[in-house]
Design a protein around this motif. Structure first.
Motif, mmCIF file in Angstrom:
data_model
loop_
_atom_site.group_PDB
_atom_site.id
_atom_site.type_symbol
_atom_site.label_atom_id
_atom_site.label_comp_id
_atom_site.label_asym_id
_atom_site.label_seq_id
_atom_site.Cartn_x
_atom_site.Cartn_y
_atom_site.Cartn_z
ATOM 1 N N MET A 23 -106.688 35.477 -47.952
ATOM 2 C CA MET A 23 -107.481 35.593 -46.738
ATOM 3 C C MET A 23 -108.927 35.886 -47.138
ATOM 4 S SD MET A 23 -105.588 34.943 -44.172
ATOM 5 C CE MET A 23 -106.686 35.413 -42.831
ATOM 6 N N CYS A 31 -110.626 41.653 -43.709
ATOM 7 C CA CYS A 31 -110.184 40.285 -43.434
ATOM 8 C C CYS A 31 -111.100 39.596 -42.420
ATOM 9 C CB CYS A 31 -108.752 40.343 -42.914
ATOM 10 S SG CYS A 31 -108.078 38.737 -42.446
ATOM 11 N N ALA A 33 -110.373 37.428 -40.355
ATOM 12 C CA ALA A 33 -109.697 37.162 -39.080
ATOM 13 C C ALA A 33 -109.626 38.395 -38.189
ATOM 14 C CB ALA A 33 -108.293 36.626 -39.339
ATOM 15 N N LEU A 34 -110.104 39.505 -38.672
ATOM 16 C CA LEU A 34 -110.056 40.745 -37.903
ATOM 17 C C LEU A 34 -111.243 40.832 -36.945
ATOM 18 C CD1 LEU A 34 -108.680 43.577 -37.562
ATOM 19 C CD2 LEU A 34 -110.396 44.406 -39.195
ATOM 20 N N CYS A 41 -106.064 41.363 -34.752
ATOM 21 C CA CYS A 41 -106.022 40.098 -35.481
ATOM 22 C C CYS A 41 -106.317 38.951 -34.515
ATOM 23 C CB CYS A 41 -104.635 39.932 -36.102
ATOM 24 S SG CYS A 41 -104.444 38.385 -37.008
ATOM 25 N N ILE A 43 -105.885 35.855 -35.206
ATOM 26 C CA ILE A 43 -104.962 34.739 -35.467
ATOM 27 C C ILE A 43 -103.536 35.271 -35.519
ATOM 28 C CG2 ILE A 43 -106.676 33.309 -36.647
ATOM 29 C CD1 ILE A 43 -105.277 34.226 -39.311
ATOM 30 N N ARG A 47 -100.798 34.387 -38.301
ATOM 31 C CA ARG A 47 -101.080 35.266 -39.434
ATOM 32 C C ARG A 47 -100.137 34.946 -40.603
ATOM 33 N NH1 ARG A 47 -97.739 37.649 -36.063
ATOM 34 N NH2 ARG A 47 -96.359 39.360 -36.625
ATOM 35 N N PRO A 48 -100.588 35.223 -41.828
ATOM 36 C CA PRO A 48 -99.777 34.891 -42.993
ATOM 37 C C PRO A 48 -98.507 35.740 -43.090
ATOM 38 C CG PRO A 48 -101.823 35.967 -43.664
ATOM 39 C CD PRO A 48 -101.896 35.777 -42.181
ATOM 40 N N CYS A 51 -98.650 39.466 -43.799
ATOM 41 C CA CYS A 51 -99.038 40.302 -42.664
ATOM 42 C C CYS A 51 -97.854 40.510 -41.721
ATOM 43 C CB CYS A 51 -100.195 39.670 -41.912
ATOM 44 S SG CYS A 51 -101.678 39.478 -42.908
HETATM 45 S S1 SF4 Z 1 -102.980 40.704 -39.579
HETATM 46 FE FE1 SF4 Z 1 -103.495 39.696 -41.517
HETATM 47 S S2 SF4 Z 1 -104.657 37.893 -40.902
HETATM 48 FE FE2 SF4 Z 1 -104.665 39.265 -39.167
HETATM 49 S S3 SF4 Z 1 -106.541 40.474 -39.368
HETATM 50 FE FE3 SF4 Z 1 -104.881 41.636 -40.364
HETATM 51 S S4 SF4 Z 1 -105.009 41.058 -42.514
HETATM 52 FE FE4 SF4 Z 1 -106.132 39.509 -41.348
#
Ligand code: SF4
Length: 76
Positions: A23, A31, A33-34, A41, A43, A47-48, A51
């Motif tokens: 990420m 991250c 995406a935060l 989050c 996404i 999310r991967p 996560c």
């Molecule tokens: S859940 Fe994962 S992808 Fe989403 S913000 Fe947190 S670290 Fe990033």
């Protein structure tokens, strides 16, 4: 670290020095995406896997949250 097929949008993915996909992080180290305002989050549904497997309220989670609190206090 991203493993296998992922639905993470490409703009949030960074290729590390070893060719692995991770990420992407912004300058604050968090991250990409935060959402910094809501701390959510952006996404969540995409999310991967790592996560998804990080258990909310687990010992690791609580340790990370302690670190996050410290980061906020340093900014004050
Ligand atoms: S859940 Fe994962 S992808 Fe989403 S913000 Fe947190 S670290 Fe990033």
């Amino acid at each position: 670290m991203l493993f296998g097929d992922t639905e993470v949008p490409w703009q949030f993915i960074h290729e590390d020095d070893w060719g692995g996909q991770v990420m992407r992080r912004l300058d604050d180290g968090w991250c990409a995406a935060l959402d910094r305002d809501s701390m959510r989050c952006t996404i969540y549904a995409q999310r991967p896997m790592i996560c998804r497997e990080f258990e909310l309220g687990s010992e690791e989670c609580l340790e990370e949250r302690k670190g996050s609190s410290a980061a906020y206090l340093e900014d004050c």
